[in-house]
Design a protein around this motif. Structure first.
Motif, mmCIF file in Angstrom:
data_model
loop_
_atom_site.group_PDB
_atom_site.id
_atom_site.type_symbol
_atom_site.label_atom_id
_atom_site.label_comp_id
_atom_site.label_asym_id
_atom_site.label_seq_id
_atom_site.Cartn_x
_atom_site.Cartn_y
_atom_site.Cartn_z
ATOM 1 N N GLU A 1 7.541 -0.012 5.523
ATOM 2 C CA GLU A 1 8.031 0.123 4.157
ATOM 3 C C GLU A 1 8.426 -1.246 3.617
ATOM 4 O O GLU A 1 8.602 -2.196 4.393
ATOM 5 C CB GLU A 1 9.263 1.047 4.130
ATOM 6 C CG GLU A 1 8.960 2.458 4.608
ATOM 7 C CD GLU A 1 10.223 3.323 4.660
ATOM 8 O OE1 GLU A 1 11.261 2.917 4.088
ATOM 9 O OE2 GLU A 1 10.154 4.395 5.281
ATOM 10 N N ILE A 2 8.617 -1.309 2.299
ATOM 11 C CA ILE A 2 9.115 -2.541 1.684
ATOM 12 C C ILE A 2 10.383 -2.987 2.420
ATOM 13 O O ILE A 2 10.597 -4.175 2.663
ATOM 14 C CB ILE A 2 9.417 -2.319 0.181
ATOM 15 C CG1 ILE A 2 8.124 -2.001 -0.580
ATOM 16 C CG2 ILE A 2 10.135 -3.519 -0.405
ATOM 17 C CD1 ILE A 2 7.302 -3.160 -1.039
ATOM 18 N N GLY B 1 0.826 -1.211 0.000
ATOM 19 C CA GLY B 1 0.000 0.000 0.000
ATOM 20 C C GLY B 1 0.856 1.255 0.000
ATOM 21 O O GLY B 1 1.891 1.312 -0.659
ATOM 22 N N ASN B 2 0.436 2.241 0.790
ATOM 23 C CA ASN B 2 1.154 3.524 0.778
ATOM 24 C C ASN B 2 2.446 3.502 1.593
ATOM 25 O O ASN B 2 3.153 4.506 1.634
ATOM 26 C CB ASN B 2 0.241 4.623 1.339
ATOM 27 C CG ASN B 2 -0.919 4.927 0.409
ATOM 28 O OD1 ASN B 2 -1.053 4.314 -0.655
ATOM 29 N ND2 ASN B 2 -1.765 5.860 0.801
ATOM 30 N N VAL C 1 11.052 4.108 -3.884
ATOM 31 C CA VAL C 1 11.180 3.738 -2.472
ATOM 32 C C VAL C 1 11.168 5.007 -1.627
ATOM 33 O O VAL C 1 11.744 6.020 -2.027
ATOM 34 C CB VAL C 1 12.460 2.901 -2.221
ATOM 35 C CG1 VAL C 1 12.285 1.508 -2.795
ATOM 36 C CG2 VAL C 1 13.689 3.554 -2.807
ATOM 37 N N PRO C 2 10.467 4.972 -0.475
ATOM 38 C CA PRO C 2 10.353 6.186 0.337
ATOM 39 C C PRO C 2 11.723 6.682 0.812
ATOM 40 O O PRO C 2 11.941 7.877 0.905
ATOM 41 C CB PRO C 2 9.507 5.747 1.538
ATOM 42 C CG PRO C 2 8.883 4.448 1.150
ATOM 43 C CD PRO C 2 9.751 3.829 0.110
ATOM 44 N N ASP C 3 12.611 5.751 1.108
ATOM 45 C CA ASP C 3 13.935 6.132 1.623
ATOM 46 C C ASP C 3 14.962 5.221 0.938
ATOM 47 O O ASP C 3 15.075 4.046 1.267
ATOM 48 C CB ASP C 3 13.946 5.954 3.152
ATOM 49 C CG ASP C 3 15.298 6.296 3.764
ATOM 50 O OD1 ASP C 3 16.301 6.367 3.018
ATOM 51 O OD2 ASP C 3 15.358 6.489 4.992
ATOM 52 N N GLY C 4 15.675 5.794 -0.024
ATOM 53 C CA GLY C 4 16.585 5.012 -0.859
ATOM 54 C C GLY C 4 17.652 4.274 -0.070
ATOM 55 O O GLY C 4 17.896 3.089 -0.277
ATOM 56 N N ARG C 5 18.287 4.983 0.857
ATOM 57 C CA ARG C 5 19.381 4.352 1.611
ATOM 58 C C ARG C 5 18.849 3.243 2.518
ATOM 59 O O ARG C 5 19.474 2.198 2.654
ATOM 60 C CB ARG C 5 20.130 5.385 2.479
ATOM 61 C CG ARG C 5 20.799 6.484 1.723
ATOM 62 C CD ARG C 5 21.834 6.011 0.710
ATOM 63 N NE ARG C 5 22.989 5.342 1.254
ATOM 64 C CZ ARG C 5 24.185 5.301 0.633
ATOM 65 N NH1 ARG C 5 24.375 5.929 -0.502
ATOM 66 N NH2 ARG C 5 25.181 4.641 1.160
#
Lengths: 213, 482
Positions: free
Chosen positions: B196-197, B190-191, B220-224
């Motif tokens: 997160e994934i 979802g959101n 992705v919400p936060d790449g790192r």
């Protein structure tokens, strides 16, 4: 074109050399006679380039003279370039690095992943071929070494037209030098080395551009 | 950041469906229906203030009426304004995880985004983990939990799935039902408001029920954070990534070569390589790879032998091997001689081993065994399963049937196919070496007795030699780099 401050080619190389990136031997001069003297000291054939922070894409401006041999050739080329350049322009006198392979390396800030390192096939076809690979920074030497094999054409690093294979350790050291530069210098926004010429198996930065934040 | 505990989400001792509906067209009904239909063994509760019972489950007016400590997951199908109350009530009952199916949050604009942020803050305050919102739910076969409102319930297995798209969870569940290589956990993220994934990767990396992870991401919400989670997960098990939105890479106006070459996809691809993830070009390819990792032993080296009953398949497979990191090994002399004693003299006498019809002498299981048990062989590709079944089918469908002779031969061919399929799986498991089986019949005639036997055993049959070699190459690359 970015409006951020950039270091001149020479200052960019000086900065990178401090982090272990091999760069061409060169000297900045103001007059044709200084250029002749510098060329003698560095050795012929010589390259002359217009030099200054405002001059980014020298080749397209006709601001580069290659393969100059002898005082007269250097003198003539220096006059020509200084006439073409803006007031107060200087000249970069550099060794002509010989090697048929041109690579590219750089660091850029990715909006999602932060500082990323690029390596690949360079020269004037860099954007057209787009045979480049990225790694996030920081990266271990092992990760940088593995990166070399990810090129679409990794054979370009092997033996090539009578030249020895690229010294992988030297290449990894050069890439790791770029990484160290952005890690320690928080004011550095991006780095561009193109070409990184392979000369007798060793990479040498022949042109470089460091952009500051 | 401390890790979120997702155990109550995937292994709840009881589930509350908040906002259960009597209308089979509504998610509030589907959610409850699916949980009951798959045979979830924990406590099931439903809330609906107007209706005493749905599908035999007694409804409470609100979550506040559910017994204390009887559930630790709440599936929230209720509309947005009711959700904070549901979460507060649930927390007092000992619920530790919420999956918010309802939409109308970040995906709906600025107002929804504010609501979503409030929901996350509330969940944090209550000490709950919050999945979704705007997600389609989750599947957890070890708990017999089918809390998914769109996807079918898959066979149980060892593939874990975390997807940014709920419908791609459905795709993978459908592929699992067809391929019969099953699923451990699957979640539609979802959101990704709180979980997160990356958090699902953390969980599935540690999860003993999961042997391989497939994840679908667009952004992705936060790449790192994603990179770190992915890297940690690949150290534990293979992770297959499908990236959506590749074509949306805008051209960048950049003064530098590096900047103009740094497209989102190139940077993402480099990140995946660095993290040790396996990138699949599409969701079907991802399932095919995951099915291989979930079932097939890893090879100890690249030395591959191809066994085929027909020339053309062997030639194409040799080409595919040559283009991979595998090695079409020369046949060891003792193996060559041993095979020669079993099959008619017209066989190819090299690799690929083309039996050229020798299989009618009933030698396939013995030849498979010889090859797979040879110490120099790392992997075996077996082509030709199903061709006797083809003949059987032709007879079964023949206008000349009934015919005693044709009937007898059709039955013989069908029995042989079953034997070959059983032998391939049994030998691969016994020798702990990959035996890759490929046949277009996997798609063209899944009822073929050879193909159907593999399917029943939960063993992949690749649809083409190329697909089989791609999978084997991935197994070898993973084994080598591990």
């Amino acid at each position: 074109m970015s409006d951020k401050p950039a270091l001149s080619e020479h200052d960019s190389k000086l900065l990178l050399a401090g982090f272990g990136v091999p760069v061409s031997r060169e000297k900045v001069v103001a007059t044709p006679s200084e250029a002749v003297a510098a060329a003698r000291e560095i050795g012929h054939p010589t390259v002359l380039k217009l030099c200054g922070a405002a001059i980014m894409h020298k080749t397209e401006l006709g601001g580069v003279k290659l393969g100059l041999v002898g005082d007269e050739a250097v003198q003539t080329a220096a006059n020509e370039l200084l006439n073409k350049g803006p007031d107060g322009a200087e000249l970069l006198v550099a060794e002509q690095v010989s090697g048929s392979r041109e690579l590219i390396a750089g660091v850029t800030m990715d909006p999602q992943f932060g500082s990323t390192l690029m390596f690949g096939v360079g020269g004037i076809f860099a954007e057209v071929l787009a045979d480049v690979v990225f790694r996030l920074l920081p990266a271990t030497d092992e990760e940088l070494d593995a990166m070399l094999d990810d090129l679409a054409n990794p054979h370009i690093l092997g033996e090539f037209r009578g030249e020895p294979a690229v010294d992988r350790q030297a290449l990894v050291n050069a890439l790791s030098g770029l990484a160290a530069c952005v890690a320690e210098r928080s004011d550095v926004e991006s780095i561009d080395i193109n070409p990184l010429i392979v000369s007798d198996g060793l990479p040498i930065a022949v042109d470089a551009l460091v952009v500051l934040q | 950041m401390t890790r979120l505990d997702l155990t109550p989400l995937f292994e709840p001792k009881g589930v509350i469906v908040a906002g259960a509906s009597t209308h089979p067209g509504k998610f509030g009904f589907v959610s409850l229906h699916n949980i009951l239909a798959a045979g979830y063994e924990g406590n099931v509760f439903a809330t609906n203030p107007e209706c005493p019972e749905i599908l035999g489950v007694q409804c409470s007016a609100s979550v506040a009426d559910v017994p204390d400590g009887a559930a630790d997951l709440v599936m929230v199908c209720a509309p947005g304004p009711a959700i904070p109350g549901v979460l507060r009530d649930a927390a007092t009952k000992g619920v530790r995880a919420a999956f918010v199916v309802s939409g109308g949050f970040r995906e709906a604009g600025a107002e929804g985004e504010a609501l979503e942020n409030e929901l996350v803050a509330l969940a944090q305050e209550l000490g709950m983990v919050l999945a979704g919102p705007n997600g389609q739910g989750l599947v957890s076969t070890p708990a017999k939990l089918w809390s998914q409102i769109v996807a079918p319930y898959p066979p149980a297995g060892r593939i874990g799935i975390a997807s940014q798209s709920g419908n791609l969870v459905s795709t993978l569940m459908n592929l699992a039902r067809q391929g019969n290589v099953g699923i451990s956990r699957a979640v539609s993220a979802g959101n990704q408001a709180m979980i997160e994934i990356a958090d699902y990767l953390d969980y599935m990396a540690q999860d003993s029920e999961t042997a391989v992870i497939v994840t679908y991401v667009e952004g992705v919400p936060d790449g790192r954070r994603f990179y770190e989670a992915l890297k940690a997960a690949t150290a534990a098990k293979p992770v297959i990534v499908v990236k959506g939105g590749v074509s949306e890479d805008g051209a960048r106006a950049a003064a530098s070569h590096t900047g103009s070459l740094a497209t989102n996809d190139r940077v993402f691809d480099g990140m995946l390589r660095q993290a040790g993830a396996i990138r699949a070009p599409g969701i079907d390819a991802a399932y095919t790879l995951a099915a291989a990792f979930a079932t097939t032993p890893l090879p100890n080296g690249p030395r591959t032998v191809v066994l085929t009953t027909a020339g053309g398949w062997g030639v194409l497979t040799s080409d595919a091997v040559a283009a991979s990191g595998l090695d079409l090994m020369a046949l060891p002399p003792d193996l060559h001689d041993a095979i020669g004693e079993l099959v008619p003299p017209r066989w190819s006498r090299n690799n690929p081993i083309d039996l050229a019809g020798g299989e009618t002498r009933d030698t396939i299981p013995a030849v498979l065994d010889l090859i797979a048990s040879h110490p120099e062989v790392d992997a075996l590709v077996y082509l030709g399963l199903g061709i006797q079944g083809n003949t059987a089918r032709a007879y079964r469908e023949s206008p000349y049937m009934p015919n005693e002779g044709m009937e007898r031969i059709a039955s013989f061919h069908e029995r042989q196919e079953v034997r070959y399929a059983n032998a391939a799986v049994e030998i691969s498991r016994r020798e702990n070496k990959p035996i890759i089986v490929a046949s277009e019949l996997a798609i063209g005639d899944p009822d073929n007795p050879g193909i159907a036997t593999l399917n029943k055993l939960g063993w992949p049959c690749f649809a083409s030699p190329g697909a089989g070699i791609t999978a084997l190459d991935a197994l070898w690359a993973y084994a080598r780099d591990r």
